[in-house]
Design a protein around this motif. Structure first.
Motif, short mmCIF file in Angstrom:
data_model
loop_
_atom_site.label_atom_id
_atom_site.label_comp_id
_atom_site.label_asym_id
_atom_site.label_seq_id
_atom_site.Cartn_x
_atom_site.Cartn_y
_atom_site.Cartn_z
N VAL A 266 0.76 -1.16 0.00
CA VAL A 266 -0.06 -0.04 -0.07
C VAL A 266 0.83 1.30 0.00
O VAL A 266 2.02 1.34 0.26
N GLY A 267 0.10 2.28 -0.29
CA GLY A 267 1.00 3.60 -0.39
C GLY A 267 0.10 4.79 -0.66
O GLY A 267 -0.99 4.91 -0.87
N SER A 268 0.87 5.86 -0.81
CA SER A 268 0.13 7.30 -1.27
C SER A 268 -0.47 7.15 -2.42
O SER A 268 -0.04 6.71 -3.59
N ARG A 269 -1.57 7.84 -2.64
CA ARG A 269 -2.27 8.12 -3.76
C ARG A 269 -1.38 9.23 -4.71
O ARG A 269 -1.35 8.96 -5.92
N LYS A 270 -0.71 10.20 -4.02
CA LYS A 270 0.00 11.07 -4.81
C LYS A 270 1.51 10.67 -4.76
O LYS A 270 2.48 11.38 -4.11
N CYS A 271 1.67 9.51 -5.23
CA CYS A 271 3.12 8.87 -5.13
C CYS A 271 3.96 9.39 -5.84
O CYS A 271 3.70 10.25 -7.05
N THR A 272 5.09 9.25 -5.83
CA THR A 272 6.38 10.10 -6.71
C THR A 272 6.82 9.04 -7.56
O THR A 272 6.42 7.91 -7.50
N SER A 273 7.68 9.33 -8.52
CA SER A 273 8.21 8.39 -9.65
C SER A 273 9.19 7.28 -8.80
O SER A 273 9.13 6.16 -8.99
N TYR A 274 9.90 7.74 -7.71
CA TYR A 274 10.67 6.70 -6.85
C TYR A 274 9.67 5.75 -6.28
O TYR A 274 9.83 4.57 -6.19
N GLY A 275 8.43 6.38 -5.74
CA GLY A 275 7.42 5.14 -5.25
C GLY A 275 6.97 4.10 -6.31
O GLY A 275 6.93 2.88 -5.93
N ARG A 276 6.54 4.73 -7.51
CA ARG A 276 6.41 3.81 -8.55
C ARG A 276 7.37 2.78 -8.84
O ARG A 276 7.02 1.36 -9.00
N GLU A 277 8.62 3.06 -8.89
CA GLU A 277 9.66 2.25 -9.27
C GLU A 277 9.85 1.20 -8.22
O GLU A 277 10.01 -0.01 -8.56
N VAL A 278 10.07 1.68 -7.04
CA VAL A 278 10.06 0.65 -5.81
C VAL A 278 8.85 -0.27 -5.86
O VAL A 278 9.20 -1.30 -5.36
#
Length: 350
Positions: A113-125
């Motif tokens: 799970v994680g943020s709706r407003k995720c960063t590109s870093y979050g997407r890659e991880v």
């Protein structure tokens, strides 16, 4: 479709009261046929709600709608009900579902799970985590929301894994609307589930409530990104209350989307740094990799030595799908077995 289970699911009383009634009266039909009893344990308001005027026509209408739309229904007392959910407080009486709900009793369920407003870093991880976990006998649980949730579901499907979406609305309501195709893909090999009656709108207070199911289904909860007020932290807190492990992805101190995860790590969550910390944190046996056997890995190792070997030579001399080669090379780099140098050359680590 069982008339009495449909009726019981429609009653405007809490899940805990429903389960208490089932414990005393065995099944829904018995409760229905004794609808005029005065239960000594219940307040007048509860009795009034149980006797609420739900007509047979309304019950039949919902039953027909469920059948027409290929919606499944499983209740607490059935064997197909997810066994892990029986262990939590305020377990849902029933789950409406699409797809194969039996996977929830067959796989190692891990929440991502994680943020709706995720960063590109979050997407890659998220892609990395889901790609790694899809190689094992897992089902990735998430909430089908914007951002990290959607990225987790998509990544699992792309890597031919299994995923489950837990919705904060009716099983027949697509929210967010652009996830229509994603939801259809999830239910092919995985499943979508909801504790809410079909037609229920995605009201704000539904989502914190559904988070207890995300954690309840799962062996552990991984939080990729979360700001200080993120709903993902609610899921993490439910997990801790339920005695589940919490893992988190560390991030830069300058990113608001990493403040929540960094605080989780400060407070004792396992930090995900690489493949090894991910799998060890989840207590997953790395030898049980379902996609890459030792034989395939051996083919790669025989080609890579102290002399740099170009990716084209590896592809040309192995009988492995190109996408699988790249994934295996990525894994071997994370495990410090090899390293990639300038120009797409690979060498063994000394």
């Amino acid at each position: 479709m069982d008339f009495y289970k449909i009726w019981f699911s429609m009653l405007p009383i809490s899940d805990s009261i429903k389960l208490n009634l089932l414990d005393e009266y065995i099944d829904e039909e018995t409760i229905y046929r004794n609808i005029n009893f005065n239960h000594y344990k219940m307040e007048k308001l509860v009795n009034k709600k149980i006797k609420s005027n739900i007509s047979e026509e309304e019950i039949t209408k919902l039953a027909r709608y469920i059948i027409k739309n290929n919606i499944g229904l499983v209740t607490y007392t059935e064997d197909r009900y997810p066994s892990s959910l029986r262990q939590i407080n305020d377990a849902p009486y029933c789950l409406f579902y699409k797809g194969d709900i039996d996977i929830l009793n067959k796989k190692i369920n891990i929440a991502v799970v994680g943020s709706r407003k995720c960063t590109s870093y979050g997407r890659e991880v998220t892609k990395f985590i889901c790609r790694e976990l899809s190689r094992y006998d897992t089902c990735i649980i998430s909430g089908g929301a914007y951002g990290i949730d959607s990225e987790a579901h998509k990544s699992v499907i792309e890597n031919k894994g299994v995923t489950c979406g837990v919705l904060g609305c009716g099983i027949d309501v697509i929210y967010p609307a652009y996830n229509k195709i994603l939801y259809e893909n999830i239910s092919v090999d995985g499943c979508l589930i909801s504790e809410f009656l079909p037609g229920t709108k995605p009201l704000p207070y539904n989502f914190p409530r559904r988070n207890r199911i995300i954690s309840g289904l799962s062996k552990a909860v991984i939080v990729v990104e979360a700001n200080e007020k993120s709903g993902s932290l609610i899921t993490a807190n439910y997990a801790l209350d339920q005695g589940k492990d919490v893992l988190a992805v560390p991030g830069t101190i300058y990113s608001p989307q990493s403040k929540g995860t960094n605080k989780l790590i400060r407070d004792g969550a396992t930090s995900i740094l690489d493949t090894i910390t991910l799998l060890e944190g989840l207590d997953i046996n790395m030898k049980k990799n379902k996609n890459f056997s030792d034989t395939l890995k051996a083919q790669i190792i025989r080609l890579i030595n102290d002399k740099p070997t170009h990716i084209d030579e590896i592809i040309r001399n192995t009988d492995i799908d190109t996408s699988m080669i790249y994934e295996l090379l990525f894994e071997m780099q994370f495990n410090n077995e090899i390293m990639c140098i300038l120009g797409n050359y690979y060498v063994k680590n000394i």
